[in-house]
Scaffold this motif. Structure first.
Motif, mmCIF file in Angstrom:
data_model
loop_
_atom_site.group_PDB
_atom_site.id
_atom_site.type_symbol
_atom_site.label_atom_id
_atom_site.label_comp_id
_atom_site.label_asym_id
_atom_site.label_seq_id
_atom_site.Cartn_x
_atom_site.Cartn_y
_atom_site.Cartn_z
ATOM 1 N N SER A 43 43.678 32.867 -42.306
ATOM 2 C CA SER A 43 43.284 31.591 -41.717
ATOM 3 C C SER A 43 42.481 31.828 -40.446
ATOM 4 O O SER A 43 41.672 30.991 -40.055
ATOM 5 C CB SER A 43 44.508 30.717 -41.441
ATOM 6 N N GLY A 44 42.680 32.987 -39.806
ATOM 7 C CA GLY A 44 41.841 33.327 -38.653
ATOM 8 C C GLY A 44 40.387 33.474 -39.054
ATOM 9 O O GLY A 44 39.487 33.001 -38.365
ATOM 10 N N LEU A 45 40.173 34.129 -40.213
ATOM 11 C CA LEU A 45 38.800 34.256 -40.713
ATOM 12 C C LEU A 45 38.192 32.871 -40.945
ATOM 13 O O LEU A 45 37.047 32.609 -40.589
ATOM 14 C CB LEU A 45 38.778 35.046 -42.024
ATOM 15 N N TYR A 46 38.993 31.982 -41.544
ATOM 16 C CA TYR A 46 38.489 30.644 -41.828
ATOM 17 C C TYR A 46 38.257 29.862 -40.527
ATOM 18 O O TYR A 46 37.184 29.279 -40.327
ATOM 19 C CB TYR A 46 39.467 29.896 -42.733
ATOM 20 N N LEU A 47 39.268 29.893 -39.641
ATOM 21 C CA LEU A 47 39.153 29.161 -38.363
ATOM 22 C C LEU A 47 37.886 29.546 -37.614
ATOM 23 O O LEU A 47 37.250 28.706 -36.967
ATOM 24 C CB LEU A 47 40.351 29.486 -37.468
ATOM 25 N N SER A 48 37.528 30.837 -37.703
ATOM 26 C CA SER A 48 36.371 31.311 -36.939
ATOM 27 C C SER A 48 35.078 30.676 -37.441
ATOM 28 O O SER A 48 34.050 30.757 -36.784
ATOM 29 C CB SER A 48 36.276 32.834 -37.020
ATOM 30 N N LEU A 81 38.780 22.548 -32.223
ATOM 31 C CA LEU A 81 38.939 22.583 -30.772
ATOM 32 C C LEU A 81 40.412 22.762 -30.409
ATOM 33 O O LEU A 81 40.809 23.761 -29.839
ATOM 34 C CB LEU A 81 38.382 21.296 -30.144
ATOM 35 N N GLU A 82 41.209 21.770 -30.777
ATOM 36 C CA GLU A 82 42.639 21.861 -30.504
ATOM 37 C C GLU A 82 43.382 21.676 -31.817
ATOM 38 O O GLU A 82 42.836 21.156 -32.792
ATOM 39 C CB GLU A 82 43.073 20.746 -29.539
ATOM 40 N N ILE A 83 44.655 22.063 -31.810
ATOM 41 C CA ILE A 83 45.458 21.907 -33.018
ATOM 42 C C ILE A 83 45.630 20.427 -33.317
ATOM 43 O O ILE A 83 45.882 19.626 -32.413
ATOM 44 C CB ILE A 83 46.823 22.573 -32.819
ATOM 45 N N GLY A 84 45.475 20.059 -34.593
ATOM 46 C CA GLY A 84 45.706 18.678 -34.999
ATOM 47 C C GLY A 84 44.449 17.829 -35.003
ATOM 48 O O GLY A 84 44.436 16.750 -35.555
ATOM 49 N N GLU A 90 39.082 25.792 -27.416
ATOM 50 C CA GLU A 90 38.041 26.198 -28.378
ATOM 51 C C GLU A 90 38.661 27.164 -29.383
ATOM 52 O O GLU A 90 38.339 28.353 -29.404
ATOM 53 C CB GLU A 90 36.885 26.887 -27.641
ATOM 54 N N MET A 91 39.539 26.649 -30.220
ATOM 55 C CA MET A 91 40.266 27.509 -31.151
ATOM 56 C C MET A 91 39.331 28.253 -32.116
ATOM 57 O O MET A 91 39.549 29.424 -32.423
ATOM 58 C CB MET A 91 41.250 26.661 -31.972
ATOM 59 N N GLY A 92 38.313 27.533 -32.610
ATOM 60 C CA GLY A 92 37.387 28.164 -33.553
ATOM 61 C C GLY A 92 36.663 29.338 -32.921
ATOM 62 O O GLY A 92 36.574 30.439 -33.485
ATOM 63 N N MET A 93 36.168 29.100 -31.707
ATOM 64 C CA MET A 93 35.462 30.154 -30.979
ATOM 65 C C MET A 93 36.393 31.336 -30.719
ATOM 66 O O MET A 93 36.013 32.504 -30.890
ATOM 67 C CB MET A 93 34.943 29.574 -29.652
ATOM 68 N N ALA A 94 37.620 31.021 -30.306
ATOM 69 C CA ALA A 94 38.595 32.085 -30.036
ATOM 70 C C ALA A 94 38.833 32.922 -31.290
ATOM 71 O O ALA A 94 38.875 34.156 -31.219
ATOM 72 C CB ALA A 94 39.906 31.478 -29.540
ATOM 73 N N SER A 95 38.960 32.247 -32.442
ATOM 74 C CA SER A 95 39.189 32.996 -33.683
ATOM 75 C C SER A 95 38.011 33.910 -33.994
ATOM 76 O O SER A 95 38.191 35.010 -34.512
ATOM 77 C CB SER A 95 39.411 32.037 -34.849
ATOM 78 N N ALA A 96 36.803 33.436 -33.688
ATOM 79 C CA ALA A 96 35.632 34.275 -33.943
ATOM 80 C C ALA A 96 35.703 35.553 -33.105
ATOM 81 O O ALA A 96 35.371 36.642 -33.587
ATOM 82 C CB ALA A 96 34.347 33.501 -33.643
ATOM 83 N N ILE A 97 36.148 35.425 -31.856
ATOM 84 C CA ILE A 97 36.294 36.633 -31.026
ATOM 85 C C ILE A 97 37.357 37.542 -31.635
ATOM 86 O O ILE A 97 37.188 38.762 -31.698
ATOM 87 C CB ILE A 97 36.664 36.263 -29.575
#
Lengths: 310, 292
Positions: free
Chosen positions: A45-50, A55-58, A275-282
């Protein structure tokens, strides 16, 4: 090959009595279920989130492909953080390779087994102390008028009276300096086991040839522990890529972003900037980086096991 | 041997006898250098202990030296705050350890001792996770435990700890399970032992040493963990020791004595644990070398 193997008098492994399969899978179930839910699912799911603009959960989000990666690699803070990571990794690798080897040689050259054991235990003890406590105390050591300032003044060197971690020019170097003299750790054990494992006949031959002291260390010991050196280089590099303890506790990536590293930038994006998506990309980027090192490391895993010794 | 030594000694002329050989000089130099290195290495701890006895006035005037009188009350003051976090840490580490050992000994046992369809696939599926670093899973793991409503509960720590800890444990346990002599199992089966009895009475006692190593390794890691628990838990009621100390740090920037006393108190439990398990500890650190 197969013929000779089957002809050899090795005893056949006897099978256990058959057990019902459902029982065996029952033994496996908790471990596999936990791995699927709490290891595989987050990783995938980290791969997908990235690739989403989460932005935030929910909050609902959309698939945006590689946009997060594009914005990352055009973000000057992230690019600077890559550079800082590289600097910290080079320093970490050099320190992690050279210092434990030097100390392991020193311990190895003591005749008494008791002393050898004592020193290894003493340096290992440091690993019990919570990293947080050590890093926080180093914050005091490097503060204004801290111990480091006093030493600098005592030695008559320029540049005292600053807070090393808050000054733009010294902050990154100060983070490297945390933990000086960097002796404690498993590096000593790995090198020591390597030195103990050197065939005494080689050392005898070397001393007959008149090789002793630093000459012997450089021309005999170093080549013979090259496997350990490679292992520690990889482990130190992986550790440096992931670590952001000093940033988390002391600098918050600052001043400005002078000590920003990708790991801490990920933490900030996820839990401070929303920025959850951005964080996952890192996270994915660091994973790819570390995975490539790990694959190199796999070659040494067998050898690292061989190098283990008490 | 004795004779040749005596002969050698008798052959020595007084000029050949040097009071201290270069070899023993080297050893003294090495000892001195190693003790200096150890002193520098432990200097932060020494500093923390000295600072932990200071009143704020003493800290203001002599921040980094030993000052008298020693303010022992700093310790009672900080213990009153952190004992609760310590108990939480004991609970979280204890639950995680029992969970990790339970799932990994079960799996390690059947992988190491039985043949069944999919065994190798499952084993490599688990072991492959050793290549996944924590940085990849941290953010999505938080998303996951929010969905499970585990934020601000111990379960948000325990489940990720078990799932992270079981991998390396299974790797080690499988090898040790494979090394148990087959005769032990044959004898048990001749007596009609069930798979549970084999597991409980033969496999577990045989792998006890490596269980100790695994346990010590995990306890150190979990007890000292800061970042993940500080993300998951914000309610002081459930907070573990390191994030608790971290909060304590924020509240005590001006009053360093109790803060350092808290750091010292937080470091003590593992040192005590070490006194009882030094052998396991050394082995655990050795085996930790090939854990990423």
């Amino acid at each position: 090959m197969a013929m000779t193997r089957s002809a050899s008098p090795r005893p056949k492994p006897r099978r256990l009595r058959r057990q019902p399969l459902w029982l065996i899978y029952g033994f496996m179930f908790p471990a596999v279920a936990l791995a699927l839910i709490f290891d595989y699912y987050p990783a995938l799911s980290g791969l997908y989130l990235s690739m989403t603009n989460t932005l935030e959960i929910g909050i609902t989000s959309q698939f945006i492909g590689f946009s997060n990666y594009v914005s990352l690699f055009t973000n000057p803070i992230f690019l600077d953080s890559l550079w800082h990571m590289a600097v910290l990794a080079v320093a970490g690798v050099i320190i992690g390779t050279v210092v434990p080897f030097t100390v392991a040689e020193m311990i190895f050259h003591l005749g008494s087994q008791n002393w050898r054991y004592t020193y290894r235990i003493v340096f290992l003890l440091k690993m019990l102390i919570p990293g947080m406590v050590v890093v926080e105390v180093w914050g005091y050591i490097m503060g204004v008028n801290g111990v480091l300032d006093q030493v600098v003044r005592f030695l008559g060197l320029p540049g005292g009276n600053i807070s090393w971690l808050i000054d733009q020019h010294t902050a990154l170097a100060a983070i490297i300096f945390i933990g000086f003299p960097w002796v404690a750790g498993i590096g000593i054990l790995i090198y020591y086991a390597g030195l103990v494992g050197i065939d005494p006949e080689i050392l005898d031959a070397a001393s007959v040839d008149g090789s002793r002291g630093l000459h012997r260390i450089w021309h005999v010991d170093v080549p013979l522990v090259s496997g350990q050196v490679k292992l520690i280089v990889i482990l130190s590099a992986i550790g440096s890529f992931q670590g952001y303890f000093a940033q988390f506790l002391l600098t918050q990536g600052g001043p400005g972003w002078a000590t920003q590293v990708p790991g801490y930038f990920m933490y900030l994006n996820a839990f401070k900037y929303g920025e959850m998506g951005m964080a996952s990309a890192i996270g994915v980027f660091l994973f790819v980086l570390i995975l490539s090192l790990t694959i190199i490391n796999m070659k040494f895993i067998r050898s690292s096991q061989d190098y283990q010794a008490q | 041997m004795v004779i040749s030594n005596a002969t050698a000694a008798s052959l020595k002329t007084p000029t050949q006898v040097v009071p201290s050989s270069p070899r023993s000089n080297l050893k003294w130099a090495l000892h001195v250098a190693l003790w200096i290195l150890a002193g520098l290495e432990f200097y932060p701890m020494i500093l923390a202990i000295m600072m932990s006895f200071k009143s704020s006035t003493q800290y203001y005037i002599h921040p980094f030296s030993l000052t008298f009188p020693l303010h022992l009350s700093n310790y009672s003051q900080s213990f009153a705050v952190i004992w609760h976090y310590m108990l939480n840490s004991v609970a979280v580490v204890g639950i995680s350890l029992i969970g990790t050992l339970a799932v990994s000994t079960l799996a390690g046992f059947v992988i190491g001792r039985y043949r069944f369809p999919g065994r190798d696939l499952l084993y490599y599926m688990l072991i492959a996770l050793m290549m996944v670093p924590g940085v990849l899973t941290m953010v999505p793991m938080f998303v996951l435990i929010s969905h499970f409503h585990m934020v601000d509960t111990w379960w948000g720590l325990v489940f990720p700890y078990i799932a992270g800890g079981e991998i390396f444990s299974i790797f080690l346990l499988r090898q040790f399970m494979m090394g148990i002599p087959q005769e032990l199992f044959d004898a048990a089966q001749a007596d009609g032992a069930s798979i549970w009895q084999e597991f409980w009475h033969i496999a577990l006692p045989s792998v006890r040493p490596i269980i100790g190593v695994i346990a010590v390794n995990h306890v150190i890691g979990w007890w000292n963990d800061l970042i993940w628990p500080s993300i998951v838990i914000s309610n002081p009621k459930w907070m573990t020791l390191m994030p608790g100390l971290y909060n304590f740090t924020g509240q005590n920037q001006t009053d360093v004595g109790p803060l350092m006393a808290g750091y010292v108190l937080g470091s003590i439990p593992l040192v005590i644990l070490f006194l009882f398990t030094s052998r396991l500890f050394v082995e655990g650190m050795n085996s930790g070398a090939f854990k990423l």
